[in-house]
Design an enzyme around this catalytic site. Structure first.
Site, mmCIF file in Angstrom:
data_model
loop_
_atom_site.group_PDB
_atom_site.id
_atom_site.type_symbol
_atom_site.label_atom_id
_atom_site.label_comp_id
_atom_site.label_asym_id
_atom_site.label_seq_id
_atom_site.Cartn_x
_atom_site.Cartn_y
_atom_site.Cartn_z
ATOM 1 N N GLY A 106 0.832 -1.195 0.000
ATOM 2 C CA GLY A 106 0.000 0.000 0.000
ATOM 3 C C GLY A 106 0.871 1.250 0.000
ATOM 4 O O GLY A 106 2.019 1.214 0.448
ATOM 5 N N GLY A 108 0.315 -4.832 0.963
ATOM 6 C CA GLY A 108 -0.903 -4.720 0.174
ATOM 7 C C GLY A 108 -0.843 -5.478 -1.137
ATOM 8 O O GLY A 108 -1.883 -5.859 -1.691
ATOM 9 N N GLU A 127 5.319 -5.334 7.986
ATOM 10 C CA GLU A 127 4.617 -4.259 8.691
ATOM 11 C C GLU A 127 5.126 -4.005 10.105
ATOM 12 O O GLU A 127 5.082 -2.864 10.583
ATOM 13 C CB GLU A 127 3.108 -4.562 8.724
ATOM 14 C CG GLU A 127 2.404 -4.324 7.407
ATOM 15 C CD GLU A 127 2.532 -5.495 6.442
ATOM 16 O OE1 GLU A 127 2.018 -5.387 5.327
ATOM 17 O OE2 GLU A 127 3.151 -6.518 6.811
ATOM 18 N N ASP A 135 -1.754 -6.847 7.558
ATOM 19 C CA ASP A 135 -3.183 -6.596 7.379
ATOM 20 C C ASP A 135 -3.640 -7.134 6.027
ATOM 21 O O ASP A 135 -3.192 -8.188 5.608
ATOM 22 C CB ASP A 135 -3.484 -5.100 7.563
ATOM 23 C CG ASP A 135 -2.826 -4.215 6.511
ATOM 24 O OD1 ASP A 135 -1.773 -4.600 5.963
ATOM 25 O OD2 ASP A 135 -3.373 -3.130 6.223
#
Length: 385
Positions: free
Chosen positions: A77, A124, A147, A155
């Protein structure tokens, strides 16, 4: 071959961020921010959502192929958006809401998605591929969920797919951010096939000729080009006994302590580098990540995304810890790679502090992640619900 450029509002120097190739019954979507390693902007996520919905409703489309331009499939992301709007957490929350909804649509998609993971697949980028039916790794694939080193947590539905890897390999990969190559991705189940990169063009040509959504037929085509690669001698996948012994422990403190005990009896630097990875990561990130993966084992993919959305909103609000913004500063902005975590030590974080990240947000304008209704799902999608 008919090629159309997907219309996007572009932050990419006038270049469309998602390209679309259509031939007959197959749609190929190409992530097109190669200078940014195809990091997912809000525009890219929105465009992918539109494309997936439109293709699902088009009876002519039997299959989706997703790939990236350049040396990355997708490096994750685009956290620069979140960092630049840290004074308004709801902008970041809106980004993650859209991203997690896309992950859910992919996880429950009624047509096969073939992701060509030829290059970097991180964060992501894993979210827009691992949830799909087929994941094709190559000798150039590099997977990681880094992360915890950024003050975030694995996530994009990682609590679902990491928790379902063999043994406690998911805890190992998610907590340490360890980089896995294509052979390791295949061995642990993150990839469904391994195809040498020089065979990708004929593989794609074979796929675009097919007029079926039958996963067995599609798998047979991919298998024709695939092989089982040899794992490197030093691969952590060979260390599964130690990983299971250490990463099955109840707390991060016990995991580190058990690793340190193992280090006394085990030669090689793998354990010491694993311990160092954990000790360099954000303490609060480690604690909430472990809890998230453990909860994910007992949840369907939708509930995993719902609890991750609660978590990310707490991270963005930064009431307990500002580690995400400090991690972005140290790793992505200033690049001094020396984040000052707060709280600075694991023992300063109580179980109540961790519990808070899994609770609803105390804001009258906030609501839980609302996932779209899905229908006509194939068996492999129903199995995730």
């Amino acid at each position: 071959m008919r090629t159309t450029m997907a219309q996007t509002s572009s932050n990419n120097g006038g270049i469309n961020q998602v390209l679309v190739e259509g031939t007959g019954n197959v749609r190929t979507f190409i992530l097109n921010r190669s200078k940014q390693l195809n990091a997912l902007s809000f525009q890219m996520i929105s465009q992918l959502m539109e494309l997936f919905y439109a293709s699902e409703e088009d009876s002519n489309v039997k299959m989706i192929i997703l790939k990236g331009r350049g040396r990355a499939f997708c490096a994750g992301g685009d956290l620069s958006l979140v960092f630049s709007h840290q004074s308004n957490w709801k902008i970041g929350a809106n980004y993650f809401q859209k991203q997690y909804t896309l992950n859910y649509v992919m996880a429950t998609y009624s047509k096969p998605q073939v992701s060509i993971l030829n290059g970097i697949v991180m964060g992501g980028g894993a979210g827009v591929s691992i949830h799909g039916r087929f994941r094709v790794a190559t000798e150039k694939s590099v997977f990681a969920m880094p992360e915890t080193a950024l003050g975030l947590f694995p996530d994009v539905g990682a609590s679902y797919y990491l928790s379902r890897l063999p043994g406690f390999f998911g805890e190992y990969a998610g907590l340490t951010g360890s980089r896995l190559d294509g052979a390791e991705m295949l061995a642990c189940g993150l990839a469904t096939h391994f195809v040498s990169s020089d065979k990708l063009p004929p593989l794609e040509q074979a796929l675009v000729k097919v007029n079926t959504s039958d996963p067995d037929a599609i798998s047979a085509i991919i298998s024709h080009f695939s092989h089982i690669p040899k794992l490197k001698d030093e691969s952590p996948y060979h260390k599964m006994k130690i990983i299971n012994r250490c990463f099955s422990r109840r707390t991060i403190e016990e995991i580190i302590s058990t690793l340190e005990s193992e280090a006394l009896d085990t030669k090689g630097d793998w354990i010491s580098s694993t311990i160092q990875s954990l000790k360099k990561s954000s303490p609060i990130s480690l604690k909430i990540s472990l809890r998230s993966i453990r909860e994910g084992r007992l949840q369907d993919v939708g509930n995993c995304l719902v609890h991750e959305y609660r978590m990310v909103c707490h991270v963005l609000r930064a009431e307990f810890s500002k580690d995400l913004f400090e991690g972005c500063r140290a790793i992505l902005v200033d690049k001094d790679k020396n984040p000052k975590w707060e709280p600075s030590r694991l023992e300063l974080i109580s179980d109540d502090d961790v519990d808070r990240y899994f609770s609803k947000i105390d804001d009258e304008n906030w609501e839980d992640l609302k996932l779209p209704p899905r229908s006509n799902l194939p068996p492999y999608a129903i199995a995730k619900l």
